[in-house]
Design a protein around this motif. Structure first.
Motif, short mmCIF file in Angstrom:
data_model
loop_
_atom_site.label_atom_id
_atom_site.label_comp_id
_atom_site.label_asym_id
_atom_site.label_seq_id
_atom_site.Cartn_x
_atom_site.Cartn_y
_atom_site.Cartn_z
N ASP A 77 0.86 -1.18 0.00
CA ASP A 77 0.00 0.00 0.00
C ASP A 77 0.89 1.23 0.00
O ASP A 77 1.62 1.44 0.94
CB ASP A 77 -0.88 -0.02 1.25
N PRO A 78 0.89 2.01 -1.04
CA PRO A 78 0.09 1.87 -2.25
C PRO A 78 0.58 0.71 -3.11
O PRO A 78 1.73 0.32 -3.02
CB PRO A 78 0.33 3.20 -2.97
N PRO A 79 -0.29 0.18 -3.96
CA PRO A 79 0.12 -0.92 -4.82
C PRO A 79 1.14 -0.45 -5.85
O PRO A 79 1.11 0.70 -6.28
CB PRO A 79 -1.17 -1.36 -5.50
N ALA A 80 2.03 -1.35 -6.21
CA ALA A 80 3.04 -1.04 -7.22
C ALA A 80 2.86 -1.98 -8.40
O ALA A 80 2.32 -3.07 -8.26
CB ALA A 80 4.43 -1.20 -6.64
N CYS A 81 3.29 -1.51 -9.57
CA CYS A 81 3.25 -2.39 -10.74
C CYS A 81 4.50 -2.20 -11.56
O CYS A 81 5.19 -1.20 -11.44
CB CYS A 81 1.99 -2.14 -11.56
N GLY A 82 4.78 -3.17 -12.39
CA GLY A 82 5.98 -3.12 -13.21
C GLY A 82 6.63 -4.49 -13.25
O GLY A 82 6.28 -5.36 -12.47
N ARG A 83 7.58 -4.63 -14.16
CA ARG A 83 8.18 -5.94 -14.36
C ARG A 83 8.94 -6.41 -13.13
O ARG A 83 9.20 -7.57 -12.95
CB ARG A 83 9.08 -5.93 -15.58
N GLN A 84 9.32 -5.47 -12.25
CA GLN A 84 10.18 -5.84 -11.13
C GLN A 84 9.41 -6.28 -9.90
O GLN A 84 10.01 -6.75 -8.95
CB GLN A 84 11.10 -4.66 -10.78
N VAL A 85 8.09 -6.09 -9.86
CA VAL A 85 7.40 -6.26 -8.58
C VAL A 85 6.77 -7.63 -8.38
O VAL A 85 6.27 -7.93 -7.32
CB VAL A 85 6.30 -5.19 -8.37
N ALA A 86 6.79 -8.46 -9.39
CA ALA A 86 6.02 -9.70 -9.27
C ALA A 86 6.82 -10.85 -8.66
O ALA A 86 6.32 -11.96 -8.56
CB ALA A 86 5.49 -10.11 -10.64
N GLY A 87 8.05 -10.59 -8.27
CA GLY A 87 8.85 -11.66 -7.69
C GLY A 87 9.38 -12.61 -8.76
O GLY A 87 9.89 -13.67 -8.43
N CYS A 88 9.23 -12.23 -10.01
CA CYS A 88 9.73 -13.08 -11.10
C CYS A 88 11.09 -12.56 -11.57
O CYS A 88 11.63 -11.62 -11.01
CB CYS A 88 8.75 -13.10 -12.26
N ASP A 89 11.61 -13.15 -12.60
CA ASP A 89 12.92 -12.76 -13.10
C ASP A 89 12.80 -12.56 -14.62
O ASP A 89 13.19 -13.43 -15.40
CB ASP A 89 13.93 -13.87 -12.77
N PRO A 90 12.25 -11.45 -15.03
CA PRO A 90 11.92 -11.26 -16.45
C PRO A 90 13.11 -11.38 -17.38
O PRO A 90 12.98 -11.85 -18.50
CB PRO A 90 11.34 -9.85 -16.50
N ASP A 91 14.31 -10.97 -16.91
CA ASP A 91 15.46 -11.03 -17.81
C ASP A 91 15.78 -12.49 -18.16
O ASP A 91 16.14 -12.79 -19.29
CB ASP A 91 16.68 -10.38 -17.15
N ALA A 92 15.65 -13.35 -17.18
CA ALA A 92 15.96 -14.76 -17.44
C ALA A 92 14.76 -15.49 -18.06
O ALA A 92 14.95 -16.38 -18.88
CB ALA A 92 16.35 -15.45 -16.13
#
Lengths: 414, 403
Positions: A346-361
Motif C-alpha cells: 500500500d500503495p500498490p506497485a506495478c511493473g516488471r520488477q514487482v512480481a517476484g519473477c525474473d523477467p530477464d531470465a
C-alpha cells in the motif's frame, strides 16, 4: 466502486497501462513522472513467457496454465491472462500498432544472430510462426555505415534449412557517422526518404526473390504503417523489421501513440519527482507541488526509473515510502533488490520488477507489466478491470474494440 | 493556496557527469529528428562536457546552435543530467562573426527591444545583413496599458503578476485580461516588474549562460514583489520555467510560489466564476472553427501537460484538440535567426499538417510560440487569459464579478 480520480507515478509500460485502464474506466487520472519511460529503449515487443530454465517455451498459455498458481496472486491464472492480453490487444489496435495476440510463441533472429521466442509484436516486427521448415528463403538487408545491424551476423539467426541472402544498401543522402536507428527512421518518415528506401530495396532485393525480406527497425516513426505497406506492395513479399539496441524506434512508435491517446483522453501529466505521498490523496513533488488526487499506484521501476535509490553505503531505499528495501552487497544481491515485490503493498506497485519473477531470465517482462498494472488497478478501483472486459457497454472508444475470444486471436502471418 | 515554489533542481550533488548513455534524451529531442546535421543531446551535452573538461580548447561542434533549448532532453533523463544546460555551455564556446555577435547580443536582451518595440518591425535590406529570417512572422506592438479599472484591494490578498517583456510590448491585452480576471476572483493584483526587464531566458536559450545570470540578477533587483504577495502568477511559460528553475541555480530564488496563469485559474478562480462562465460561454455565440491547445515545451518540462485541456473543460467550452508537438521551433528568438529558419519551419510544419488548414483558435501561453504557430497553422493564437476574458466580458460594459 471506482474512485473519481487516481494518481499513477511512472510512465513506463506498466504506468501507462495502469493509467489507461483507469482512464478507460472513467477515472480522472494524474500521471506523474520524473523522466521518460523505458518504452523508448526497446522494440515494443511484449513477452509472455519466453524461457524456462534456459529452454525456449513453445506455448506460454500452456506454461502459465501449468505454473500460474505458483506465481504472484495465483488463482485462475489462465483466465486472468486471457483478460489481460485481451485488454492489451484492444489497446494496441486503438493505438494503431495493432497485431492480434498470438496463440503461441513465435520466434525471430536477433541482431547478433541468435534466436529468441517472440510473443506479441507489432505487425511490422519479425515473428515467425512454426518451425524453421515454415520458411525456405529470406533476404537480410543492412545499411552500409550502420553498425547497429550487421546483416551477415543477423543472418546467422536463421536455421541452416533457410536459404539466407544478405544485401547492403548504401549510405542515404546526408548520412553521417552520428546516424542512429532514429535518424534513419526520421529520414524514412519524409517523402524523399521513403522514395529512396523503396528504390534501393527494390534494386537490392528484387533480383534475389526471397520469401521474406528482413530489415533493421528503421521504417519510420510516424508513418511506419504506410511505408511498410508500400514496401510490401513494391517487393510483392513480406517485409519485417528486427528490433535493435536503443534508441528503440519500435518502442517509441508505441509510446508516442500511447501518450497521445492518454492526453487526448484527459489524463493530466505532471513532470516532477515524487517526494512523498499526500495523506489526502495524490503525491508531493520535489518542487513543493501537490500533484494528483485520489489513490496512488507506483510504477517507478528500479534504480533507473527512480523506484529505488541506492545510497553510498549500499542501502537501497524506496524514495517514496522512505523504506529500506535491502543492502546491496551486504545481505542482498542486486537481483533480489530489483524484485522487491510491492505488488500487494500500500500503495500498490506495478511493473516488471514487482512480481517476484525474473523477467530477464524468463522472458516475461511485458506480461509482468500488464498483469501487475491490472492487479494494481484492481486494488484502487475494484471490479473496474472486469467491467472493462464487458463488450460495448461503455461509451469509451477502447471498449468498442474488445473481442470476446479471450485474447486468443489468430495471429498475423509473420 | 498553491503550494509550489521550490525548485526540483535543488539536489545534493551535481549530476553533470551522471550520464548513463541510455539515449532517452536522444529519443526525446525534436531537433535530432528534424535536422540530420544536429548530433543530438547526448553527444552535444554530457559527452561534449567530458571532452571539454579534459581539453577546454576543443572547438564547438558544428550545429550545436540548432538546439532550441526546449529542455525535453532534461525532462527525459532518468539520471538528472542537466543536458540542455550543458548544451548551452557548449554553445557558449562557439566563435561567431561580428554581425552575428551583435545580433545575438540584442536578441538575448529582448527587454531592450521591448522598450522600443517597433524595432521588431525591422525590414528591407537590413534584415539579411542582421542575420534575421526574411520569413518568420514578427510581433505587432500591443503594449500593456497598466492596471485598468481593477486596481483595488482584494479580499483574498495580493498576488504579483509577472508581466514579462514580450507580453508587455506585444501582447498587452493578455496582461490586462489577467489583471482584470485576478481582480474579479478577489485578488489585489500587483503587476511586476515596473518596467520591461528580462528574466534571462532568451540569453540562456541562445547559449549565453553567463549573460543570462547577469540579466536575471538585474531583473531580480527591479522585480519589487510586494512582501504580502502570496504567489507570482506568470503569463509566459518560458519565463515561468526560468524564474522557477534557473533563478534557483543562479542563487536568486524567489520566496513565493511561481504559478502559470492557467494553473492559478484552475486552482483559485471561485466555483461561481466557472458556473457563470459556463453559462456565458453557452450564451455568447462562439466563434466558428476549431479550438486547439498547445502546451509549450518549457511548460511540459517545468510542470507537465494537461492544464490547458483542463481549463477548456472547466470553462464549459467545446472540447479542444491538442497540438501534437514537442517543440514548435519558435524557441524565443530562435525562429527569427536566418540560420534556424529551416529547423523552425520543419518543427512548426508538423502542427500545420495536423491542423490541415482548418480555421480556429489556438490557446498557447508563450508569445513567440504563438507567433510562429499562428504562421505555420493559420490558426488565431490566443493567450488563455484573453480567451477566458472574452467569455467573461463578451461585450463592452458587461463586467460580472464573483470576487
Amino acid at each position: 466502486m471506482s474512485p473519481e480520480s487516481a494518481t499513477v507515478v511512472g510512465r513506463g509500460p506498466a504506468g501507462l497501462m495502469a493509467a489507461t485502464l483507469l482512464a478507460a474506466g472513467g477515472v480522472s487520472v494524474h500521471l506523474v513522472a520524473a523522466a521518460a519511460g523505458s518504452l523508448a529503449l526497446w522494440s515494443g515487443r511484449m513477452d509472455f513467457r519466453g524461457w524456462d530454465g534456459g529452454e525456449p517455451v513453445a506455448n506460454p498459455w500452456e506454461w502459465w496454465g501449468q505454473h500460474g498458481a505458483e506465481h504472484m496472486d495465483g488463482g485462475d491464472s489462465l483466465g486472468r491472462w486471457s483478460r489481460v492480453w485481451a485488454l492489451w490487444g484492444a489497446l494496441a489496435r486503438e493505438l494503431g500498432v495493432g497485431a492480434a495476440v498470438p496463440a503461441a510463441n513465435r520466434w525471430a533472429p536477433t541482431p547478433l544472430g541468435h534466436r529468441r521466442p517472440v510473443f506479441w509484436a507489432p505487425p511490422w516486427e519479425l515473428a515467425l510462426e512454426g518451425g524453421p521448415a515454415s520458411l525456405s528463403s529470406a533476404a537480410v538487408v543492412g545499411f552500409t555505415g550502420f553498425p547497429d545491424f550487421d546483416a551477415e551476423l543477423a543472418a546467422d539467426g536463421f536455421p541452416a534449412s533457410v536459404a539466407v541472402d544478405t544485401a547492403w544498401l548504401p549510405k542515404p543522402p546526408g548520412w553521417s557517422p552520428s546516424w542512429t536507428a532514429l535518424r534513419y527512421a526520421a529520414y524514412f518518415d519524409t517523402e524523399p526518404g521513403a522514395d529512396w528506401l523503396a528504390q534501393q530495396l527494390l534494386g537490392a532485393v528484387g533480383p534475389l526473390a526471397p520469401e521474406l525480406v528482413v530489415v533493421p527497425q528503421v521504417l519510420g516513426l510516424e508513418h511506419t504503417g504506410a511505408l511498410w505497406r508500400r514496401l510490401e506492395r513494391l517487393l510483392e513479399r513480406p517485409v519485417r523489421e528486427v528490433g535493435l539496441t536503443p534508441p528503440g524506434v519500435g518502442g517509441m512508435r508505441i509510446e508516442r501513440r500511447w501518450m497521445r491517446w492518454l492526453l487526448a483522453s484527459g489524463v493530466h501529466l505532471h513532470h516532477g519527482r515524487v517526494q512523498s505521498l499526500y495523506d489526502a490523496g495524490g503525491v508531493w513533488l520535489g518542487d513543493g507541488r501537490r500533484a494528483g488526487t485520489g489513490p496512488v499506484i507506483l510504477a517507478t521501476g528500479g534504480f533507473l526509473g527512480g523506484g529505488l535509490h541506492l545510497g553510498p553505503n549500499g542501502r537501497a531505499e524506496d524514495p517514496v515510502l522512505r523504506r529500506t528495501v535491502g543492502h546491496l552487497g551486504e545481505t542482498d544481491s542486486a537481483d533480489t533488490i530489483l524484485r522487491w515485490g510491492l505488488a500487494m503493498g500500500d500503495p500498490p506497485a506495478c511493473g516488471r520488477q514487482v512480481a517476484g519473477c525474473d523477467p530477464d531470465a524468463d522472458g516475461d517482462g511485458g506480461a509482468m507489466c500488464l498483469w501487475t498494472a491490472a492487479s494494481a488497478v484492481d486494488r484502487v478501483a475494484p471490479e473496474l478491470v472486469d467491467r472493462l472486459q464487458r463488450i460495448g457497454q461503455e461509451p469509451i472508444s477502447i471498449i468498442s474494440h474488445f473481442g470476446d475470444n479471450g485474447g486468443r486471436e489468430e495471429a498475423l502471418h509473420g | 493556496m498553491v503550494e509550489a515554489w521550490q525548485s526540483d533542481r535543488r539536489r545534493t550533488f551535481q549530476p553533470d557527469d551522471a550520464c548513463l548513455k541510455c539515449t532517452l534524451c536522444v529519443t526525446a529531442c525534436p531537433v535530432y529528428r528534424a535536422e540530420p546535421l544536429f548530433a543530438g543531446p547526448k553527444a552535444l551535452g554530457p559527452e561534449w562536457h567530458r571532452t571539454h573538461l579534459a581539453n577546454p580548447a576543443v572547438p564547438a561542434t558544428a550545429h550545436v546552435d540548432d538546439c532550441t533549448f526546449c529542455q525535453l532532453c532534461e525532462a527525459a533523463c532518468p539520471a538528472g543530467v542537466p543536458v540542455a544546460h550543458l548544451i548551452a555551455r557548449h554553445k557558449a564556446t562557439r566563435r561567431t562573426g561580428v554581425a552575428r555577435t551583435l545580433r545575438d547580443h540584442v536578441l538575448a536582451r529582448p527587454h531592450l527591444v521591448a522598450r522600443a518595440p517597433a524595432l521588431a518591425g525591422l525590414s528591407g535590406p537590413l534584415v539579411p545583413l542582421a542575420g534575421l529570417s526574411r520569413h518568420a512572422r514578427r510581433p505587432r506592438v500591443q503594449d500593456f496599458r497598466g492596471f485598468g479599472p481593477s486596481r483595488r484591494r482584494g479580499a483574498r490578498g495580493i498576488v504579483a503578476l509577472y508581466v514579462d517583456c514580450f507580453t508587455r510590448a506585444y501582447d498587452g491585452p493578455a496582461a490586462e485580461a489577467a489583471v482584470r480576471l485576478l481582480a474579479d476572483w478577489g485578488f489585489e493584483v500587483a503587476p511586476v516588474p515596473r518596467d520591461s526587464s528580462c528574466c534571462g531566458a532568451a540569453a540562456y536559450a541562445a547559449g549565453q549562460p553567463a549573460a543570462a545570470q547577469q540579466i536575471a540578477a538585474q531583473a531580480a533587483k527591479r522585480l519589487n514583489i510586494p512582501a504580502a504577495a502570496t504567489a507570482l502568477v506568470t503569463l509566459n511559460a518560458t519565463c515561468d520555467g526560468t524564474l522557477r528553475d534557473d533563478w534557483q541555480t543562479f542563487g536568486i530564488p524567489l520566496p513565493l510560489p511561481i504559478v502559470p496563469f492557467a494553473e492559478f485559474a484552475l486552482s483559485e478562480a471561485p466555483a461561481a466564476f466557472w458556473e457563470q462562465l459556463a453559462q456565458a460561454s453557452s450564451l455568447v455565440s462562439a466563434p466558428t472553427g476549431s479550438l486547439f491547445v498547445h502546451t509549450t515545451c518549457r511548460a511540459k518540462v517545468s510542470r507537465g501537460e494537461g492544464t490547458l485541456m483542463a481549463l477548456v473543460r472547466r470553462a464549459g467550452a467545446r472540447p479542444a484538440e491538442r497540438l501534437d508537438l514537442e517543440c514548435c521551433g519558435a524557441a524565443g528568438s530562435y525562429a527569427f535567426k536566418s540560420e534556424h529558419e529551416g529547423v523552425a519551419r520543419r518543427l512548426g510544419s508538423l502542427a500545420g499538417q495536423q491542423v490541415g488548414g482548418r480555421p480556429g483558435r489556438l490557446l498557447v501561453d508563450s508569445g513567440t510560440c504563438a507567433l510562429h504557430l499562428g504562421q505555420m497553422t493559420g490558426l488565431q493564437p490566443m493567450h488563455p487569459a484573453r480567451w477566458l476574458a472574452e467569455f467573461w466580458w463578451p461585450a463592452p460594459g458587461r463586467a460580472p464579478s464573483v470576487g
